[in-house]
Motif scaffolding. Structure first.
Motif, mmCIF file in Angstrom:
data_model
loop_
_atom_site.group_PDB
_atom_site.id
_atom_site.type_symbol
_atom_site.label_atom_id
_atom_site.label_comp_id
_atom_site.label_asym_id
_atom_site.label_seq_id
_atom_site.Cartn_x
_atom_site.Cartn_y
_atom_site.Cartn_z
ATOM 1 N N GLU A 50 59.892 48.045 -12.307
ATOM 2 C CA GLU A 50 59.953 49.426 -11.791
ATOM 3 C C GLU A 50 61.104 49.617 -10.802
ATOM 4 N N ARG A 51 61.387 48.541 -10.034
ATOM 5 C CA ARG A 51 62.428 48.654 -9.005
ATOM 6 C C ARG A 51 63.820 48.889 -9.592
ATOM 7 N N GLU A 66 57.229 58.647 -17.077
ATOM 8 C CA GLU A 66 56.182 57.737 -16.579
ATOM 9 C C GLU A 66 54.992 58.535 -16.028
ATOM 10 N N GLN A 67 55.293 59.592 -15.285
ATOM 11 C CA GLN A 67 54.216 60.404 -14.706
ATOM 12 C C GLN A 67 53.453 61.166 -15.790
ATOM 13 N N HIS A 71 49.591 60.998 -15.812
ATOM 14 C CA HIS A 71 48.890 62.249 -15.459
ATOM 15 C C HIS A 71 49.271 63.319 -16.481
ATOM 16 N N THR A 74 48.446 66.966 -15.827
ATOM 17 C CA THR A 74 49.231 67.654 -14.798
ATOM 18 C C THR A 74 50.636 67.988 -15.303
ATOM 19 N N TYR A 75 51.267 67.013 -15.970
ATOM 20 C CA TYR A 75 52.690 67.172 -16.302
ATOM 21 C C TYR A 75 52.956 67.700 -17.714
ATOM 22 N N LEU A 91 47.683 51.559 -21.620
ATOM 23 C CA LEU A 91 47.433 51.115 -20.243
ATOM 24 C C LEU A 91 48.723 50.763 -19.518
ATOM 25 N N ASP A 92 48.636 50.783 -18.188
ATOM 26 C CA ASP A 92 49.782 50.504 -17.332
ATOM 27 C C ASP A 92 50.971 51.398 -17.701
ATOM 28 N N ALA A 93 50.670 52.667 -17.859
ATOM 29 C CA ALA A 93 51.712 53.658 -18.148
ATOM 30 C C ALA A 93 52.557 53.273 -19.358
ATOM 31 N N ARG A 95 52.927 50.129 -20.688
ATOM 32 C CA ARG A 95 53.553 48.808 -20.636
ATOM 33 C C ARG A 95 52.669 47.705 -21.209
ATOM 34 N N GLN A 96 51.355 47.874 -21.160
ATOM 35 C CA GLN A 96 50.433 46.783 -21.441
ATOM 36 C C GLN A 96 50.427 46.385 -22.924
ATOM 37 N N TYR A 152 61.877 57.562 -20.811
ATOM 38 C CA TYR A 152 61.059 56.492 -20.232
ATOM 39 C C TYR A 152 60.935 55.331 -21.228
ATOM 40 N N LEU A 244 37.539 47.285 -19.230
ATOM 41 C CA LEU A 244 38.785 47.251 -18.474
ATOM 42 C C LEU A 244 38.826 46.012 -17.580
ATOM 43 N N MET A 245 39.914 45.305 -17.644
ATOM 44 C CA MET A 245 40.120 44.056 -16.895
ATOM 45 C C MET A 245 39.277 42.897 -17.435
#
Lengths: 304, 237
Positions: A50-51, A66-67, A71, A74-75, A91-93, A95-96, A152, A244-245
């Motif tokens: 992400e950085r 990504e948003q 969400h 919302t978007y 999952l994970d936007a 990435r998973q 993205y 989940l998890m």
């Protein structure tokens, strides 16, 4: 195809014969986000951190994408007809592994997709997500929502090797179950492992008016045209990611049973509905893994 | 007389009376529970249990500085389960163990119900998505994105986008004191709090370092809590 009925007598089960046809059908029911060629090598790949997301206008589009994943209501709410977010499954936007991650999907297109009957672009594939999984309207290819999602995805795929299948791409392909998937067993396993979050009635749970645990069937869930309505796709998703998890803690049999149970409930109509459930099944659901048009508990699925 | 679908006025009256008396009985029973719950909450018990409000606040709003959790508006099932866990020693606390042991099952149920019915003080206008986090903001990132490469889901995935909590199994995080939240994560990490539903929390806490626990606790319990305008957080909208 001829009408297939699921036998009801307290137990609902998919006849074992259903699965004998599976090999022949596999081509049409495979997750569409990875190439179907068995000879393609599997390539290891990790999306960038992400950085390292760039700045500027392009960076803004990536971040918006990504948003939107996280969400969606919302978007990109105007294109959504249920209470799901993209990240409900991806999952994970996005990435998973084994949640149809975006990078693996991105490098697979354009590709021939049997569902569309032609070669389609990645943008067109995203349109189908909105049409089916989000039970909404497809944004135009140049709509800021699709442009952001593509930006993205391109960024997530930065440095990805081409010419093979990325590791963890698409959904986990689960081997056939030892026993034919069973509605009653599935219901019991659901109550034990899924109901805590998704609710005993599969309608998910919200907090402060926002969906937290996605509804698995019913009006607020994905429609009959979504890939996740196929029992094999759902079984692979469940096995790898649910609860989940706690992915890979259910047995293969439990994953198949839960998938059948989940997909034996009513959900929004297939947007390709012709006016007849049986005709729609013949045209679009001619697969042993689709429960559309099947009779479960005296109800014809897809009849709404 | 036709006793078919059309009922005689007398029959209807009898039915209405029956319904009314049932409702009355139910209301009376509920009121008794509520009275008992209220009495325990406000005055404690003759068995030596102190009033809950002494630490948890007059309205069950908790104490951010003292680290006493808000219990107003929490699910009664959740509160009762916690009291039972304290009583059985499955959730350890030098403060809660003894009072929970000295409450009867009936009192635990009643006091749980009492606090569950108090308003949780959450202004509805604050229920918007939190601002996108950056990875360098460790608390916000763990809260909203998790660390999936380690199989760690975001807090928000089960407790809601703004940490308001979901149903009986996933309590609110927003507005709880950071020190309380950190202590709970540490308790799961060292096995002094019962694993809870599907043993999710020990698995999560075990993957967090001490500094990450502090950061995520501060995210929900500190001035940067995702609820804007919150009376607890003091954050500007």
């Amino acid at each position: 195809m001829s009408r297939r009925f699921v036998i009801i007598s307290g137990r609902v089960w998919l006849a074992a014969a259903l699965y004998s046809a599976a090999a022949a059908q596999a081509e049409t029911t495979q997750p569409a986000t990875v190439p179907s060629s068995a000879s393609s090598p599997t390539l290891a790949f990790k999306s960038p951190d992400e950085r390292s997301m760039p700045g500027g206008e392009y960076g803004k589009a990536i971040k918006l994408g990504e948003q939107i994943m996280l969400h969606t209501q919302t978007y990109a709410g105007r294109y959504v007809g249920n209470s799901l977010n993209c990240a409900s499954c991806h999952l994970d936007a996005g990435r998973q592994a084994y949640t149809s991650p975006l990078a693996a999907a991105y490098v697979s297109y354009p590709m021939y997709r049997s569902k569309n009957g032609r070669v389609i672009t990645f943008g067109e594939r995203l349109q189908d997500c909105f049409r089916y999984s989000m039970n909404g309207q497809a944004p135009a290819l140049n709509d800021p929502v699709l442009v952001a999602l593509e930006s993205y995805s391109v960024w997530l795929a930065k440095g990805a090797p081409m010419g093979g299948k990325l590791q963890g791409g698409g959904l986990l392909k689960l081997g056939k179950p030892a026993l034919a998937a069973d509605y009653v067993r599935g219901g019991q396993a659901y109550a034990q492992s899924c109901a805590l979050c998704h609710g005993p009635d599969g309608q998910g749970q919200s907090s402060g008016g926002k969906m937290v645990f996605p509804p698995l069937w019913g009006k607020q869930s994905f429609n009959w045209g979504a890939g996740m309505h196929n029992v094999d796709s759902a079984a692979g998703f469940i096995k790898a990611n649910m609860p989940l998890m706690r992915g890979n803690t259910l047995t293969d049999q439990q994953a198949w049973d839960i998938a059948l149970f989940m997909n034996s409930h009513e959900r929004p109509q297939d947007p390709r509905y012709t006016g007849s459930v049986q005709e729609t099944r013949r045209k679009y659901h001619d697969s042993p893994y689709s429960m559309y048009g099947m009779t479960v508990n005296g109800h014809v699925l897809g009849g709404n | 007389m036709n006793h078919g679908p059309v009922q005689s006025p007398r029959r209807r009256t009898a039915k209405t009376l029956l319904c009314a008396s049932l409702l009355l009985a139910w209301t009376w029973a509920a009121a008794q529970t509520n009275d008992l719950g209220r009495a325990v909450a406000l005055n404690g018990t003759k068995t030596g249990v102190a009033a809950c409000i002494a630490c948890h606040g007059m309205q069950g709003e908790g104490d951010m500085i003292g680290g006493f959790p808000r219990i107003a508006g929490l699910s009664s099932t959740y509160i009762e389960a916690q009291l039972s866990a304290y009583a059985r020693g499955e959730r350890q606390s030098s403060l809660m163990q003894t009072p929970a042991e000295h409450l009867s099952a009936e009192e635990r149920q009643a006091v749980a119900q009492y606090f569950s019915q108090l308003p949780p003080y959450i202004p509805p206008q604050t229920l918007r998505d939190p601002e996108p986090a950056t990875p360098d903001n460790v608390g916000a990132w763990l809260a909203t994105r998790g660390r999936w490469k380690q199989g760690l889901a975001a807090c928000a995935q089960c407790h809601g986008a703004t940490g308001l909590g979901v149903g009986a199994a996933f309590p609110p995080l927003t507005g709880q004191a950071a020190s309380y939240l950190a202590l709970q994560l540490q308790s799961w990490k060292n096995g002094t709090r019962a694993p809870g539903p599907m043993a999710l929390m020990p698995q999560i806490a075990g993957k967090l370092s001490d500094s990450e626990i502090s950061a995520v606790a501060a995210y929900y319990g500190g001035p940067t809590a995702p609820l804007h305008n919150s009376p607890w957080s003091g954050a500007k909208p």
